[in-house]
Structure formats: C-alpha cells, structure tokens
Enzyme design. Sequence first.
Site, PDB file in Angstrom:
ATOM      1  N   LYS A  45       0.836  -1.201   0.000  1.00 67.64           N
ATOM      2  CA  LYS A  45       0.000   0.000   0.000  1.00 67.64           C
ATOM      3  C   LYS A  45       0.875   1.257   0.000  1.00 67.64           C
ATOM      4  O   LYS A  45       0.617   2.204  -0.744  1.00 67.64           O
ATOM      5  CB  LYS A  45      -0.930   0.007   1.224  1.00 67.64           C
ATOM      6  CG  LYS A  45      -2.073  -0.996   1.114  1.00 67.64           C
ATOM      7  CD  LYS A  45      -2.880  -1.117   2.395  1.00 67.64           C
ATOM      8  CE  LYS A  45      -3.918  -2.210   2.270  1.00 67.64           C
ATOM      9  NZ  LYS A  45      -4.749  -2.394   3.469  1.00 67.64           N
ATOM     10  N   GLN A  89      -4.607  -0.872   9.553  1.00 66.84           N
ATOM     11  CA  GLN A  89      -4.604  -2.229   8.992  1.00 66.84           C
ATOM     12  C   GLN A  89      -5.226  -3.222   9.966  1.00 66.84           C
ATOM     13  O   GLN A  89      -4.919  -3.219  11.159  1.00 66.84           O
ATOM     14  CB  GLN A  89      -3.151  -2.634   8.648  1.00 66.84           C
ATOM     15  CG  GLN A  89      -3.015  -3.966   7.960  1.00 66.84           C
ATOM     16  CD  GLN A  89      -3.632  -3.995   6.553  1.00 66.84           C
ATOM     17  OE1 GLN A  89      -3.793  -2.977   5.898  1.00 66.84           O
ATOM     18  NE2 GLN A  89      -3.977  -5.182   6.095  1.00 66.84           N
ATOM     19  N   ASP A 112     -10.881   3.523   3.959  1.00 70.34           N
ATOM     20  CA  ASP A 112     -11.285   2.115   3.883  1.00 70.34           C
ATOM     21  C   ASP A 112     -12.806   1.985   3.775  1.00 70.34           C
ATOM     22  O   ASP A 112     -13.315   0.901   3.480  1.00 70.34           O
ATOM     23  CB  ASP A 112     -10.831   1.365   5.150  1.00 70.34           C
ATOM     24  CG  ASP A 112      -9.558   0.564   4.936  1.00 70.34           C
ATOM     25  OD1 ASP A 112      -9.350   0.080   3.808  1.00 70.34           O
ATOM     26  OD2 ASP A 112      -8.797   0.410   5.904  1.00 70.34           O
TER      27      ASP A 112
HETATM   28  N1  GUN Z   1      -7.032  -6.231   6.225  1.00 66.90           N
HETATM   29  C1  GUN Z   1      -7.421  -6.992   5.170  1.00 66.90           C
HETATM   30  N2  GUN Z   1      -7.990  -6.220   4.226  1.00 66.90           N
HETATM   31  C2  GUN Z   1      -7.978  -4.959   4.688  1.00 66.90           C
HETATM   32  C3  GUN Z   1      -8.425  -3.725   4.157  1.00 66.90           C
HETATM   33  O1  GUN Z   1      -8.975  -3.607   3.058  1.00 66.90           O
HETATM   34  N3  GUN Z   1      -8.211  -2.640   4.938  1.00 66.90           N
HETATM   35  C4  GUN Z   1      -7.639  -2.717   6.157  1.00 66.90           C
HETATM   36  N4  GUN Z   1      -7.499  -1.613   6.864  1.00 66.90           N
HETATM   37  N5  GUN Z   1      -7.210  -3.849   6.677  1.00 66.90           N
HETATM   38  C5  GUN Z   1      -7.380  -4.966   5.939  1.00 66.90           C
END
Ligand code: GUN
Length: 272
Positions: A45, A89, A112
């Site tokens: 990311k 996350q 998100d």
């Molecule tokens: N963990 C797995 N997928 C995601 C996501 O799309 N966003 C976040 N913040 N954590 C995750």
Amino acid sequence: MLAAEMRAQLKRKVETYNTEKGRNIGLAVVIVGNDPASQIYVRNKIKACEEVGFKSFAHYLPGDISQRRAEELVRSLAEDTAVDGILVQLPLPGHLNAQKLLGLIPAEKDVDGFSAENCGKLLLNEKGLVSCTPFGIMKLLEKYNIKIAGSNAVVLGRSNIVGKPMAMLLLNADATVTVCHSKTKNLKDICSAADIIVSAVGKAGFVTADMVKDGAVVIDVGMNRTDKGLCGDVDFENVSKKCSYITPVPGGVGPMTITMLLYNTYLAAVDR
Ligand code: GUN
C-alpha cells in the site's frame, strides 16, 4: 490491465492536485504488531501510494501498544491537515478495541470506508467512501461492460469489509442479490442460478464448476495460502471453462483493492 490504467490516470490527477495546492496528498497507514501478511499488504500500500505521488505516513506500532496510546495516534492523525486519508490495517491484536479505534477516524478521512457513517451512506445509496475491494469489483464489472441491472448476483461471505458492502453496491446497481454464508442451505442451487458470483469465503477450491452456470461471471476475492502458493476461492481450472469472465488469483481483484485505496484517498483530498 484496469488497475495499472487507473493508477496511471490517477497519477496525472495527483500531480495536478499537488502542484495546484502546493502540497502532496497524504495517506497515513497504521499497523500494529508484526503479522507477516499484514506487513506485506502495508508495504504494498505504501509503495503504491508513493508511486502515485502521495506522501505516506507509516506508523508501525508495537504489538503490545495500549488502547490509549493507539487512540492518541489516531486522534492526532485525524487532526493533522497533511493527512487526507487514514488506514488502520486489520486485524488488530485481540487486546485492542478495533471498533473504538476505527471510530476515531473521521468519515471524510475513512479511506477504507469502514465507518458507520460511510456504511450508512452506502446503504442509503448516498455519496461516501466505499470499501476498497467491493468498489474495485464494481469498477471491474463496469470496465468489462457486464450488465448488472436485472441480473441475479450471489455474494458468498458476509464480512463487513467485502460481503456486505459488495451486496449493497450490487443492489444499488439494480441486481437481485443473494448473500450466502456458512448457514445457507442449497448453496449449489443458489449459485447455479447466478449471473454473477462474488466469492469472499477464504477457502481454496470452495467454488466448483458444478455450482456455476454456463456463461456466468465469477469474481474471486479469496487470498488463501496453500501448499501450491496463493489461491483464490474458485477452482479456476474447471470453473474458467464454463464462465464468460473470471478473475484470477493472484492478479484479479487484489491490484484493484489497492488502486481503490489510492482513488479513495484522492477523493478524500478533493472533497475536503
Ligand atoms: N485487512 C485486510 N484487508 C484490509 C483492508 O482492506 N483494509 C484494512 N485496513 N485492513 C485490511
């Protein structure tokens, strides 16, 4: 490839924004502990963020951080004018109250799309930030001119991150949506009637050819680590022979998820 195309387009828009405003769009990423899969996701990311011209603010917190300290960080990011988007996350270590922590992210920085406000807006079909994976899937369906209105869409899985927002997006696009989960009866019959199947179950080989109608569109959100490497939920070899479109794992939905995170961060900056 759609993800690469969208990122290139976004990069040009971000350059214009950064030049006009005299500052870089900023995304803050918070990760707690050292779960190896999460570390990889976060690294990807941050890399994608920088490639598109954002400033990234990475916060690697120790696995035993207190709720209070974690909250202090999220509060400070919420107030920081250099930060347009905040991502915490998941999953978080068990001792932390994830809902409370995520609740401190203001809806307009919630890239998100996990907040109650953004989920509510999606339910009401109002403008808001939408969870990246389902949003990316909608972009894929759009790109390949897949007709959603009037179709029978089946979503396998009911998570807050994928299944539920996916079902709402398809419903808002006028599909007839069935959400299946671990207690669903007659799964095979339901899937066999589907024009579109989105699988977010987390079990390798879960969707088999006998569950899929000829000509169906199959979207695989699974990310399952197996002896054979990374696998989706779908028995790709056999299902791909029956359907009109299918997304591979790796390479299908995954790159779109990060692309939509970048896109949401851009939207958060533009709309603030
Ligand atoms: N963990 C797995 N997928 C995601 C996501 O799309 N966003 C976040 N913040 N954590 C995750």
